[in-house]
Design a protein around this motif. Structure first.
Motif, PDB file in Angstrom:
ATOM      1  N   LEU A 225       0.826  -1.206   0.000  1.00  0.00           N
ATOM      2  CA  LEU A 225       0.000   0.000   0.000  1.00  0.00           C
ATOM      3  C   LEU A 225       0.863   1.260   0.000  1.00  0.00           C
ATOM      4  CD1 LEU A 225      -2.662  -0.970   2.706  1.00  0.00           C
ATOM      5  CD2 LEU A 225      -2.796  -1.266   0.223  1.00  0.00           C
ATOM      6  N   ARG A 229      -1.398   5.643   4.709  1.00  0.00           N
ATOM      7  CA  ARG A 229      -2.315   4.517   4.690  1.00  0.00           C
ATOM      8  C   ARG A 229      -3.511   4.793   5.600  1.00  0.00           C
ATOM      9  NH1 ARG A 229       2.435  -0.158   4.989  1.00  0.00           N
ATOM     10  NH2 ARG A 229       3.268   0.273   2.898  1.00  0.00           N
ATOM     11  N   ASP A 233      -9.444   1.965   4.831  1.00  0.00           N
ATOM     12  CA  ASP A 233      -9.349   1.518   3.439  1.00  0.00           C
ATOM     13  C   ASP A 233      -9.587   0.002   3.382  1.00  0.00           C
ATOM     14  OD1 ASP A 233      -8.429   0.608   0.936  1.00  0.00           O
ATOM     15  OD2 ASP A 233      -6.970   2.243   0.787  1.00  0.00           O
ATOM     16  N   PRO A 234     -10.471  -0.466   2.497  1.00  0.00           N
ATOM     17  CA  PRO A 234     -10.729  -1.909   2.407  1.00  0.00           C
ATOM     18  C   PRO A 234      -9.462  -2.724   2.150  1.00  0.00           C
ATOM     19  CG  PRO A 234     -12.388  -0.692   1.182  1.00  0.00           C
ATOM     20  CD  PRO A 234     -11.355   0.308   1.612  1.00  0.00           C
ATOM     21  N   ARG A 235      -8.503  -2.156   1.417  1.00  0.00           N
ATOM     22  CA  ARG A 235      -7.251  -2.889   1.173  1.00  0.00           C
ATOM     23  C   ARG A 235      -6.464  -3.045   2.466  1.00  0.00           C
ATOM     24  NH1 ARG A 235      -4.541   0.863  -3.136  1.00  0.00           N
ATOM     25  NH2 ARG A 235      -5.356   2.350  -1.608  1.00  0.00           N
ATOM     26  N   ARG A 237      -7.809  -3.122   5.540  1.00  0.00           N
ATOM     27  CA  ARG A 237      -8.521  -4.106   6.367  1.00  0.00           C
ATOM     28  C   ARG A 237      -8.299  -5.522   5.849  1.00  0.00           C
ATOM     29  NH1 ARG A 237      -8.278  -1.847  10.516  1.00  0.00           N
ATOM     30  NH2 ARG A 237      -9.188  -3.797  11.273  1.00  0.00           N
ATOM     31  N   ALA A 238      -8.203  -5.673   4.523  1.00  0.00           N
ATOM     32  CA  ALA A 238      -7.989  -7.006   3.946  1.00  0.00           C
ATOM     33  C   ALA A 238      -6.628  -7.564   4.365  1.00  0.00           C
ATOM     34  CB  ALA A 238      -8.093  -6.950   2.424  1.00  0.00           C
ATOM     35  N   LEU A 239      -5.608  -6.694   4.406  1.00  0.00           N
ATOM     36  CA  LEU A 239      -4.284  -7.146   4.837  1.00  0.00           C
ATOM     37  C   LEU A 239      -4.277  -7.486   6.323  1.00  0.00           C
ATOM     38  CD1 LEU A 239      -2.095  -4.678   2.776  1.00  0.00           C
ATOM     39  CD2 LEU A 239      -1.891  -7.177   2.742  1.00  0.00           C
ATOM     40  N   GLN A 242      -5.798 -10.814   6.560  1.00  0.00           N
ATOM     41  CA  GLN A 242      -4.903 -11.856   6.041  1.00  0.00           C
ATOM     42  C   GLN A 242      -3.857 -12.243   7.087  1.00  0.00           C
ATOM     43  OE1 GLN A 242      -2.932 -10.769   2.383  1.00  0.00           O
ATOM     44  NE2 GLN A 242      -1.710 -12.634   2.321  1.00  0.00           N
TER      45      GLN A 242
END
Length: 418
Positions: A225, A229, A233-235, A237-239, A242
């Motif tokens: 990213l 940051r 941000d959905p990206r 939260r996705a990390l 993960q």
């Protein structure tokens, strides 16, 4: 490549017994990157960082800094510790200048460099203050200034923000990130140990996960990213999801090994009940990151509770989610007395170590605490054996399966045992 570790191993010894902590650790730190090192509490993260810094030697393998083997503290690396580690009788200026004095730098030059570092980290005007006159956040800034003043090429952070309250930690993280991104510091790479997954995603370019016992680098997760940051941000939260998922995945072989070593998670019964109730309120299933945030739990607090719920048969953890079993849901919704009966039943059926202890109590009626501790010390280092014993005592007393007399240090059956 600035820093490399190849096949690093480390064991701690108690008497003639060795207890492996790290084995076969391989790691690279390249110029221009921030790398986060994550893993479960007690998994060897800080030990590995101290080996990389040359503060303690490995038992096997090697560490190289710019191609040269590390065999002690190295000029070109500096560390910021979790605790402030300041000399209370020295001023801020003298604390920061101390490392330069150890290198033999003339007084005028080292004080000038120290003042520059103090100003850089946002403490101008506090040069003559003593540590006791500073807030926790300011003292940790002194720790950063002391590390940066020696102009390290590699900066090692050992949970450097974890002792601070959330707002103070966020401010210091932001200021440090600004210094790093703007190139105002000489540091060329950063390796940070953290138990805060959001912190890792906010700062790092990639995350390395320590896994197993003894620990090794099990997985690498890139964090591509751009800065700044946004945690919403959905990206982002996705990390976070993960990494949570990767940290909660446990191979069955590793689980059996831990059970053979008699390890029990550090999980107070009250905290277990609160977590089970929270999951039940969410319908019996919850995503780990929002659950941790809602309950105010850091990773090092959450994971032992999840592990205990799994061991007791009250929950399943899978792909970053936790789901209560039918028994777990019933336990969360039962009355206090019903909970104790259910807990006792699962404790005897699901925890072999406790079942053996309870059988011994049924046979002998009374057992010295020292006898139990010595049995545990045959398999575990003394501090870990004492911790496991405390878990056994708390769980057993809550369940009404044993009692403990402080004066005589004896375990015995309570009146009217099951």
């Amino acid at each position: 490549m600035l820093l490399t570790a190849k096949d690093v191993a480390k064991a701690f010894r108690a008497g003639e017994r060795a207890y492996p902590v790290l084995y076969g650790v391989n790691l690279d730190l390249k110029e221009g990157e921030v790398v986060a090192l994550l893993g479960r509490s007690g998994g060897g993260k800080s030990t590995l960082l101290r080996i990389l810094a040359g503060l303690i030697p490995p038992d096997g393998g090697e560490v190289r800094f710019k191609g040269k083997r590390v065999e002690g503290p190295v000029e070109g690396m500096a560390m910021v510790f979790q605790t402030f580690a300041l000399f209370p009788w020295l001023t801020v200026l003298d604390n920061v200048a101390l490392g330069l004095e150890a290198r033999g730098m003339p007084k005028k030059e080292r004080l000038e460099r120290a003042r520059e570092a103090i100003a850089l980290i946002g403490l101008r005007g506090f040069e003559e203050a003593l540590p006791k006159e500073l807030s926790g956040g300011m003292r940790q800034r002194v720790g950063f200034a002391r590390a940066l003043v020696v102009e390290p090429e590699v900066l090692l952070l050992d949970e450097a923000f974890s002792a601070l309250d959330p707002l103070t930690a966020e401010g210091l993280r932001g200021d440090f990130l600004d210094l790093w991104l703007s190139g105002q510091i000489s540091t060329r790479a950063v390796l940070m140990v953290t138990h805060n997954i959001e912190e890792a995603v906010a700062l790092a370019d990639r995350a390395l996960l320590l896994e197993g016992s003894p620990a090794r680098i099990g997985k690498e997760i890139p964090i591509p990213l751009p800065h700044p940051r946004d945690p919403s941000d959905p990206r982002f939260r996705a990390l976070v999801d993960q990494i949570y998922e990767a940290l909660t995945l446990r191979e069955e072989v590793e689980r059996r090994l831990e059970e053979e070593l008699l390890r029990l998670p550090d999980a107070p019964v009250g905290a277990l009940m609160s977590l089970a109730e929270a999951i039940a309120r969410l319908g019996g299933r919850a995503d780990l990151p929002p659950l941790a945030e809602e309950e105010g739990l850091e990773v090092d607090d959450l994971f032992p509770l999840l592990e205990a719920l799994e061991l007791l048969g009250f929950a399943r953890v899978e792909k970053g989610d936790v789901e209560l079993t039918p028994a777990g849901l019933a336990w969360a919704e039962a009355s206090l007395e019903e909970r104790k009966v259910m807990f006792a039943d699962h404790l005897l059926r699901r925890i072999p170590l406790f079942a053996r202890l309870h059988r011994a109590l049924l046979e002998r009626r009374r057992i010295p605490e020292g006898w139990v501790l010595n049995r545990l010390k045959e398999h575990l280092p003394e501090p870990e054996a004492k911790r496991v014993l405390s878990v056994l005592l708390e769980w057993g007393r809550y369940a009404g399966l044993l009692a403990y007399h402080e004066g005589s240090r004896m375990l015995h059956l309570p009146p009217g045992p099951r």
